[in-house]
Scaffold this motif. Sequence first.
Motif, PDB file in Angstrom:
ATOM      1  N   LEU A 102     109.866  25.660  55.627  1.00 54.43           N
ATOM      2  CA  LEU A 102     109.148  24.645  56.404  1.00 54.43           C
ATOM      3  C   LEU A 102     108.815  25.129  57.813  1.00 54.43           C
ATOM      4  CD1 LEU A 102     110.780  21.298  55.321  1.00 54.43           C
ATOM      5  CD2 LEU A 102     108.357  21.877  55.275  1.00 54.43           C
ATOM      6  N   ILE A 103     109.725  25.830  58.450  1.00 50.38           N
ATOM      7  CA  ILE A 103     109.439  26.337  59.798  1.00 50.38           C
ATOM      8  C   ILE A 103     108.241  27.274  59.761  1.00 50.38           C
ATOM      9  CG2 ILE A 103     110.285  27.855  61.640  1.00 50.38           C
ATOM     10  CD1 ILE A 103     113.066  26.629  61.223  1.00 50.38           C
ATOM     11  N   LYS A 108     111.070  17.827  65.781  1.00 52.09           N
ATOM     12  CA  LYS A 108     110.564  16.780  66.672  1.00 52.09           C
ATOM     13  C   LYS A 108     109.442  17.347  67.540  1.00 52.09           C
ATOM     14  CE  LYS A 108     111.881  13.808  70.519  1.00 52.09           C
ATOM     15  NZ  LYS A 108     112.928  13.467  71.475  1.00 52.09           N
ATOM     16  N   HIS A 109     109.642  18.563  68.050  1.00 54.91           N
ATOM     17  CA  HIS A 109     108.615  19.216  68.870  1.00 54.91           C
ATOM     18  C   HIS A 109     107.348  19.460  68.040  1.00 54.91           C
ATOM     19  CE1 HIS A 109     107.268  21.400  72.386  1.00 54.91           C
ATOM     20  NE2 HIS A 109     106.949  22.436  71.625  1.00 54.91           N
ATOM     21  N   TRP A 110     107.520  19.886  66.811  1.00 56.44           N
ATOM     22  CA  TRP A 110     106.381  20.097  65.911  1.00 56.44           C
ATOM     23  C   TRP A 110     105.639  18.783  65.701  1.00 56.44           C
ATOM     24  CZ3 TRP A 110     107.087  21.694  60.076  1.00 56.44           C
ATOM     25  CH2 TRP A 110     105.844  21.949  59.490  1.00 56.44           C
ATOM     26  N   THR A 148     105.561  16.185  67.670  1.00 57.18           N
ATOM     27  CA  THR A 148     104.914  15.802  68.928  1.00 57.18           C
ATOM     28  C   THR A 148     103.655  16.617  69.179  1.00 57.18           C
ATOM     29  OG1 THR A 148     107.056  15.218  69.870  1.00 57.18           O
ATOM     30  CG2 THR A 148     105.271  15.592  71.430  1.00 57.18           C
ATOM     31  N   LYS A 149     103.732  17.916  68.974  1.00 61.69           N
ATOM     32  CA  LYS A 149     102.596  18.806  69.257  1.00 61.69           C
ATOM     33  C   LYS A 149     101.576  18.846  68.122  1.00 61.69           C
ATOM     34  CE  LYS A 149     103.974  20.392  73.232  1.00 61.69           C
ATOM     35  NZ  LYS A 149     103.252  20.089  74.454  1.00 61.69           N
ATOM     36  N   GLY A 150     102.017  18.547  66.917  1.00 62.31           N
ATOM     37  CA  GLY A 150     101.115  18.604  65.758  1.00 62.31           C
ATOM     38  C   GLY A 150     101.097  19.969  65.108  1.00 62.31           C
ATOM     39  N   ILE A 151     100.965  21.004  65.922  1.00 66.26           N
ATOM     40  CA  ILE A 151     100.965  22.406  65.467  1.00 66.26           C
ATOM     41  C   ILE A 151     101.712  23.221  66.526  1.00 66.26           C
ATOM     42  CG2 ILE A 151      99.514  24.438  65.043  1.00 66.26           C
ATOM     43  CD1 ILE A 151      97.301  22.595  64.094  1.00 66.26           C
ATOM     44  N   LEU A 152     102.509  24.191  66.089  1.00 69.40           N
ATOM     45  CA  LEU A 152     103.244  25.028  67.032  1.00 69.40           C
ATOM     46  C   LEU A 152     102.636  26.429  67.096  1.00 69.40           C
ATOM     47  CD1 LEU A 152     106.927  24.024  66.165  1.00 69.40           C
ATOM     48  CD2 LEU A 152     105.456  23.135  67.988  1.00 69.40           C
ATOM     49  N   SER A 153     102.698  27.029  68.266  1.00 71.71           N
ATOM     50  CA  SER A 153     102.167  28.383  68.432  1.00 71.71           C
ATOM     51  C   SER A 153     103.117  29.382  67.770  1.00 71.71           C
ATOM     52  CB  SER A 153     102.013  28.723  69.915  1.00 71.71           C
ATOM     53  OG  SER A 153     103.279  28.959  70.491  1.00 71.71           O
ATOM     54  N   THR A 191     102.806  26.283  61.944  1.00 71.95           N
ATOM     55  CA  THR A 191     101.538  26.632  62.582  1.00 71.95           C
ATOM     56  C   THR A 191     100.393  25.845  61.946  1.00 71.95           C
ATOM     57  OG1 THR A 191     101.287  28.529  61.096  1.00 71.95           O
ATOM     58  CG2 THR A 191     102.280  28.953  63.265  1.00 71.95           C
ATOM     59  N   THR A 192     100.744  24.976  61.017  1.00 71.29           N
ATOM     60  CA  THR A 192      99.777  24.062  60.401  1.00 71.29           C
ATOM     61  C   THR A 192     100.176  22.633  60.794  1.00 71.29           C
ATOM     62  OG1 THR A 192     101.049  23.896  58.344  1.00 71.29           O
ATOM     63  CG2 THR A 192      99.399  25.653  58.474  1.00 71.29           C
ATOM     64  N   PRO A 193      99.309  21.648  60.576  1.00 72.92           N
ATOM     65  CA  PRO A 193      99.613  20.280  61.027  1.00 72.92           C
ATOM     66  C   PRO A 193     100.898  19.703  60.424  1.00 72.92           C
ATOM     67  CG  PRO A 193      97.294  20.473  60.477  1.00 72.92           C
ATOM     68  CD  PRO A 193      97.958  21.753  60.036  1.00 72.92           C
TER      69      PRO A 193
END
Length: 156
Positions: free
Chosen positions: A48-49, A106-108, A110-115, A53-55
């Motif tokens: 999952l991690i 939670k950060h994912w 909030t941001k929607g996508i992570l760098s 990088t996807t929604p």
Amino acid sequence: MKDLNLKPLALLIVFSFAISSCTSTRTALFDQYSYEKTIELKVETTKLINKATTPYDSHKEEIENLFLNIEKLAEYEKNKPNNEITFEMWKILTDKEKKLLAGLFKHWQTKGILSPVFLDESKKQVLDALDLLIQYESKKDKESKDALLELINLNT
């Protein structure tokens, strides 16, 4: 005659201290179920991690299933005798205010996508924590216990 009466008392005191010191440092015995489930959860978490990088919304059901499985294992761990360390680690991993597993998700969310750069560092921290938990569960030795306690102390 007085010396003879003190010897049993002294032995009783020494024996009592020995027993109490042993019970205060007990560690749960190796548990195959816990070991296997922790590995399964690490594999699911990694999978999952890698998708972060996807929604987030595209994986919401998978994430909910992961945390349901974690909740089940944490409840199991909570009710094992002499298992406070493992249970405490699961509490930290599932705390959304910490920077480990639940905090990353939670950060994912909030941001929607992570760098990818942020994700690489966060992923390393989460997987290292899970590795420590797996090592502790498999070895139950002083070294793995101390490493896990150090991580717990850093996150409390």
